[in-house]
Design a protein around this motif. Sequence first.
Motif, PDB file in Angstrom:
ATOM      1  N   LYS A 199       0.831  -1.209   0.000  1.00 45.98           N
ATOM      2  CA  LYS A 199       0.000   0.000   0.000  1.00 45.98           C
ATOM      3  C   LYS A 199       0.861   1.253   0.000  1.00 45.98           C
ATOM      4  O   LYS A 199       0.538   2.246  -0.667  1.00 45.98           O
ATOM      5  CB  LYS A 199      -0.937  -0.016   1.208  1.00 45.98           C
ATOM      6  CG  LYS A 199      -2.018  -1.084   1.134  1.00 45.98           C
ATOM      7  CD  LYS A 199      -2.876  -1.107   2.383  1.00 45.98           C
ATOM      8  CE  LYS A 199      -3.940  -2.194   2.313  1.00 45.98           C
ATOM      9  NZ  LYS A 199      -4.764  -2.270   3.537  1.00 45.98           N
ATOM     10  N   LEU A 206      -2.718   4.415  -4.875  1.00 46.46           N
ATOM     11  CA  LEU A 206      -3.608   3.595  -4.047  1.00 46.46           C
ATOM     12  C   LEU A 206      -5.059   4.030  -4.203  1.00 46.46           C
ATOM     13  O   LEU A 206      -5.959   3.199  -4.309  1.00 46.46           O
ATOM     14  CB  LEU A 206      -3.178   3.675  -2.575  1.00 46.46           C
ATOM     15  CG  LEU A 206      -3.947   2.779  -1.595  1.00 46.46           C
ATOM     16  CD1 LEU A 206      -3.727   1.302  -1.925  1.00 46.46           C
ATOM     17  CD2 LEU A 206      -3.510   3.052  -0.154  1.00 46.46           C
ATOM     18  N   LYS A 212      -8.277  -0.796  -2.222  1.00 47.63           N
ATOM     19  CA  LYS A 212      -6.936  -0.573  -1.668  1.00 47.63           C
ATOM     20  C   LYS A 212      -6.228  -1.875  -1.320  1.00 47.63           C
ATOM     21  O   LYS A 212      -4.990  -1.924  -1.251  1.00 47.63           O
ATOM     22  CB  LYS A 212      -7.014   0.333  -0.437  1.00 47.63           C
ATOM     23  CG  LYS A 212      -7.734  -0.277   0.764  1.00 47.63           C
ATOM     24  CD  LYS A 212      -7.770   0.692   1.935  1.00 47.63           C
ATOM     25  CE  LYS A 212      -8.465   0.067   3.142  1.00 47.63           C
ATOM     26  NZ  LYS A 212      -8.488   0.995   4.301  1.00 47.63           N
TER      27      LYS A 212
END
Length: 400
Positions: A199, A206, A212
């Motif tokens: 991430k 993202l 995500k």
Amino acid sequence: MPISFMLNKGKVPVKIFTADVDSASLTQLGNLSQLPFIHSHIAAMPDVHAGIGATVGSVIPTRGAIIPAAVGVDIGCGMNAVRLSLKASDLPDNLYSIRSAIEQRVPTGFDQHDKPSTQGATLKNMEKHLDAITDKHPALIKMVKNFHRTWGKQLGTLGSGNHFIELCIDESDDVWVMLHSGSRGIGNAIGRYFIEKAKKDVGRELGQLPDKDLAYFTEGTQHFDDYVQAVGWAQDYAMTNRREMMRLVLDALQTCQHLPTFTTTREAINCHHNYVQQETHFGAEVYVTRKGAISAQQGQLGIIPGSMGAKSYIVRGLGNEQSFCSCSHGAGRRMSRTEAKRRFNTRDLEAQTAGIECRKDKGVVDEIPGAYKDIDVVMQNQADLVEVVHTLKQVVCVKG
């Protein structure tokens, strides 16, 4: 049954081997199909159900990238099964002593061994390769209590959730031992750590991802190489964990006074169903992530378990390229654990596991057969992916 239907909303199609797929899973599969590095298509197995980011029961071929959350946090989770020389008639009428013997030998839930049950070169070699990972990522050590001791003590332990150890009878009245577990606390830590790293690595991109939890590492970057090293170690750990657990179970059975002396046959299987590895499909070298799916190459043996109280299957792969030579990893959940606890109680559990020596308390209600899809229907939907070699029915089930 061939492909049931196709989803064509992304950059590649999604080929689904069942009509029994919920809207949340369709959304997740659609999200996956939008990623630019998916090769050819995505395959969804008959046990498909919603996961975190990626759908459980999906096979995801990628070029130049890997999605850590698609592999998940129970890295290398899978099955081990071995056939014994025992017959059903060799088992005592009361099977509690067998369940008790297994539970005394194999720690379940959060329990672990007082000291590593695996000794010598195997443990030292694993430690050497793990040190190479933690030297580059020392924060991993802080994610597991007593890190350097815990991972060794958890080798040969079951864990909780849907993990189990079972004694089963096949269609010829032969006795099998079958178990399901993964990479325990260390695999969970590696999974969580690198999911967060991914991430951070995608940074501002993202927010542009459809989810995500589909953050990825790109081939050629440091964290990509480090993840491949770490996930490979965790998969090896999971394989060793199942192998050690099987040894302990067989030792426990040998000590049972009510059982005659037995041997194991050559028919033994140890397979992952949450993992990633390099394979060649449709003319390209790709990273195949099987999230809740097993490899079903032509002639390859695999294990597809049902739920507590349902049948399980030893299968032989048919090498179907449309599924990337894969099949389901089990029955697949029909409802969440929370929903299962809301809908069912211990009386339901007792009724649905009648005749099986197992826990029947509220701590395992979320594992009730009614929370899972019908394994017979799941098997019918993958007749083009595998052929059944043995049909097993459990008589003892140990849960964490």
